[in-house]
Design an enzyme around this catalytic site. Structure first.
Site, mmCIF file in Angstrom:
data_model
loop_
_atom_site.group_PDB
_atom_site.id
_atom_site.type_symbol
_atom_site.label_atom_id
_atom_site.label_comp_id
_atom_site.label_asym_id
_atom_site.label_seq_id
_atom_site.Cartn_x
_atom_site.Cartn_y
_atom_site.Cartn_z
ATOM 1 N N ARG A 21 0.783 -1.383 0.004
ATOM 2 C CA ARG A 21 0.065 0.187 0.082
ATOM 3 C C ARG A 21 0.802 1.168 -0.117
ATOM 4 O O ARG A 21 0.410 2.122 -0.447
ATOM 5 C CB ARG A 21 -1.015 -0.170 1.316
ATOM 6 C CG ARG A 21 -0.240 -0.079 2.553
ATOM 7 C CD ARG A 21 -0.936 0.095 3.766
ATOM 8 N NE ARG A 21 0.027 0.146 4.715
ATOM 9 C CZ ARG A 21 0.782 1.231 5.160
ATOM 10 N NH1 ARG A 21 0.366 2.443 4.524
ATOM 11 N NH2 ARG A 21 1.738 1.236 6.011
ATOM 12 N N CYS A 166 1.636 -3.688 14.327
ATOM 13 C CA CYS A 166 2.520 -4.535 13.637
ATOM 14 C C CYS A 166 2.864 -5.453 14.631
ATOM 15 O O CYS A 166 3.004 -6.661 14.336
ATOM 16 C CB CYS A 166 3.652 -3.641 13.035
ATOM 17 S SG CYS A 166 3.028 -2.444 11.773
ATOM 18 N N ARG A 186 3.264 -9.085 12.633
ATOM 19 C CA ARG A 186 2.612 -9.352 11.515
ATOM 20 C C ARG A 186 3.502 -8.616 10.449
ATOM 21 O O ARG A 186 3.300 -9.493 9.339
ATOM 22 C CB ARG A 186 1.335 -8.991 11.454
ATOM 23 C CG ARG A 186 1.028 -7.473 11.568
ATOM 24 C CD ARG A 186 -0.308 -6.950 11.244
ATOM 25 N NE ARG A 186 -0.329 -5.489 11.170
ATOM 26 C CZ ARG A 186 -0.008 -4.672 10.275
ATOM 27 N NH1 ARG A 186 0.466 -5.390 9.005
ATOM 28 N NH2 ARG A 186 -0.118 -3.573 10.362
ATOM 29 N N ILE A 228 12.153 -5.689 3.355
ATOM 30 C CA ILE A 228 13.071 -4.542 3.256
ATOM 31 C C ILE A 228 12.568 -3.699 2.215
ATOM 32 O O ILE A 228 12.442 -4.127 1.050
ATOM 33 C CB ILE A 228 14.467 -5.093 2.787
ATOM 34 C CG1 ILE A 228 15.042 -5.844 3.897
ATOM 35 C CG2 ILE A 228 15.476 -3.929 2.396
ATOM 36 C CD1 ILE A 228 16.434 -6.601 3.729
HETATM 37 O O1 LIG Z 1 6.616 -1.015 15.107
HETATM 38 C C1 LIG Z 1 6.346 -1.099 13.989
HETATM 39 C C2 LIG Z 1 5.529 -0.296 13.303
HETATM 40 C C3 LIG Z 1 5.374 -0.595 12.035
HETATM 41 N N1 LIG Z 1 6.412 -1.158 11.256
HETATM 42 C C4 LIG Z 1 6.280 -1.370 9.917
HETATM 43 C C5 LIG Z 1 5.874 -2.534 8.888
HETATM 44 C C6 LIG Z 1 5.419 -2.100 7.731
HETATM 45 O O2 LIG Z 1 6.622 -1.815 6.903
HETATM 46 C C7 LIG Z 1 4.748 -0.719 8.075
HETATM 47 C C8 LIG Z 1 3.238 -1.207 8.029
HETATM 48 O O3 LIG Z 1 2.628 -1.253 7.052
HETATM 49 P P1 LIG Z 1 1.427 -2.319 7.013
HETATM 50 O O4 LIG Z 1 0.853 -2.176 5.555
HETATM 51 O O5 LIG Z 1 0.211 -2.084 7.982
HETATM 52 O O6 LIG Z 1 2.179 -3.630 7.271
HETATM 53 O O7 LIG Z 1 5.337 -0.191 9.378
HETATM 54 C C9 LIG Z 1 7.253 -1.928 11.889
HETATM 55 O O8 LIG Z 1 8.158 -2.536 11.280
HETATM 56 N N2 LIG Z 1 7.483 -1.784 13.226
#
Ligand SMILES: O=c1ccn([C@H]2C[C@H](O)[C@@H](COP(=O)(O)O)O2)c(=O)[nH]1
Ligand SMILES: Nc1nc(=O)c2c([nH]1)NC[C@@H]1CN(c3ccc(C(=O)N[C@@H](CCC(=O)O)C(=O)O)cc3)CN21
Length: 282
Positions: A21, A166, A186, A228
């Site tokens: 996204r 996350c 996740r 990454i």
């Molecule tokens: O604590 C965190 C918060 C966010 N992230 C990263 C993981 C993803 O790159 C994005 C979130 O995007 P989504 O589309 O909701 O998965 O933020 C992280 O590593 N650690």
């Protein structure tokens, strides 16, 4: 830290390119795992400069139970969450609210007193649950329990959150008098988010271990979509070339977790390589 560099290597070598996204593609692996021993030092990356102050402030902010970043952004001048907040700093019911004030409903009996008789009925009352306090209480009273879980995932409230959590759930485990923590994430941004998450949960585990009188055990981390961002590849390759240095140590004041302030965290002997600037994908 070898575990982190292995993670970077594994994703760079075996990862698959994916769209997402944010508009910046990632190289992703499904399900990565590593663990670190907290008795061997504080796991703050040495292959780049980490912003220790931001790591600890983020953790203290999680513990505050608020649905806004005003303390973090305006009082503490820490801006890592700014992009996800509105002008007033609102982020909705994300980690702080889920950890300290998890909303739920409980059925309670109510009596409506009448002239001749009374009517007994029940109603659903809105309540808030402090999961961190429950975990601390259980670690003191029943450390062998396998139910010491804190969950940030609330399916009914995802739409109100600035970002669905996350780091979804963590579990404390006590083995041989040592406090371990396993975090399930996740989605993990390996260049920016993961080093913060690793250091944040390690500090939290150490602070809680102090409060409940346990030794430092391990921090274990499962990352389901470990990725990454394309514009981070160069900076991570640069880190792979750098020789990891000895880990710093962290001394935390002997206080209950809820009384801790930033000045209670003393980082010692942090010998790091220069900072690397990574842009955050919003
Ligand atoms: O604590 C965190 C918060 C966010 N992230 C990263 C993981 C993803 O790159 C994005 C979130 O995007 P989504 O589309 O909701 O998965 O933020 C992280 O590593 N650690
Ligand atoms: N794509 C993405 N990656 C993330 O890691 C992430 C999100 N989104 N959204 C929510 C939070 C916010 N997090 C962030 C946001 C910014 C930094 C960051 O800019 N770190 C810099 C400087 C830190 C500072 O100046 O204090 C760094 O070099 O580590 C780190 C984690 C982790 N999360």
């Amino acid at each position: 830290m070898k575990q982190y560099l292995d993670l970077v290597n594994s994703v760079l070598e075996n990862g698959t390119q994916k769209e997402n996204r944010t508009g910046i593609d990632t190289i992703s692996n499904f399900s990565e795992f590593y663990k670190v021993d907290l008795s061997e030092g504080f796991p703050l990356l040495t292959t780049k400069k980490m912003y220790f102050r931001s790591v600890i402030l983020e953790m203290l902010w999680y513990l505050r139970g608020e649905d806004h970043i005003r303390w973090l952004r305006d009082e503490k001048d820490c801006h890592i969450w700014d992009e996800w907040a509105d002008e007033d700093g609102n982020v909705g019911p994300i980690y702080p609210v889920m950890w300290r004030r998890f909303p739920y409903h409980e059925e309670e009996e109510v009596r409506f007193e009448g002239n001749a008789s009374h009517i007994v009925n029940s109603m659903w009352v809105k309540k808030e649950f402090d999961q961190v306090q429950r975990a601390i209480n259980m670690l003191k009273e029943n450390p062998n329990s396998r139910r010491i879980v804190v969950s940030a995932w609330h399916p009914g409230l995802l739409d109100q959150m600035a970002l669905p959590p996350c780091h979804v759930m963590y579990i404390f485990n006590v083995t041989d008098g040592k406090l371990n923590c396993h975090l399930t994430q996740r989605s993990g941004d390996i260049a920016l988010g993961i080093p913060f998450n690793l250091a944040c949960y390690s500090a939290l585990t150490m602070a809680i271990a102090n409060e409940v009188g346990l030794e430092y055990g391990e921090f274990a981390h499962t990352i389901v979509d470990a990725h990454i961002y394309e514009n981070h590849v160069e900076g991570l390759k640069e880190q792979l070339e750098r020789e990891p240095r000895e880990l710093p140590t962290l001394e935390i004041a002997d206080k209950p977790v809820d009384d801790l302030v930033f000045e209670d965290f003393e980082l010692k002997n942090y010998d790091h390589h220069p900072a690397i600037n990574f842009e955050v994908a919003v």
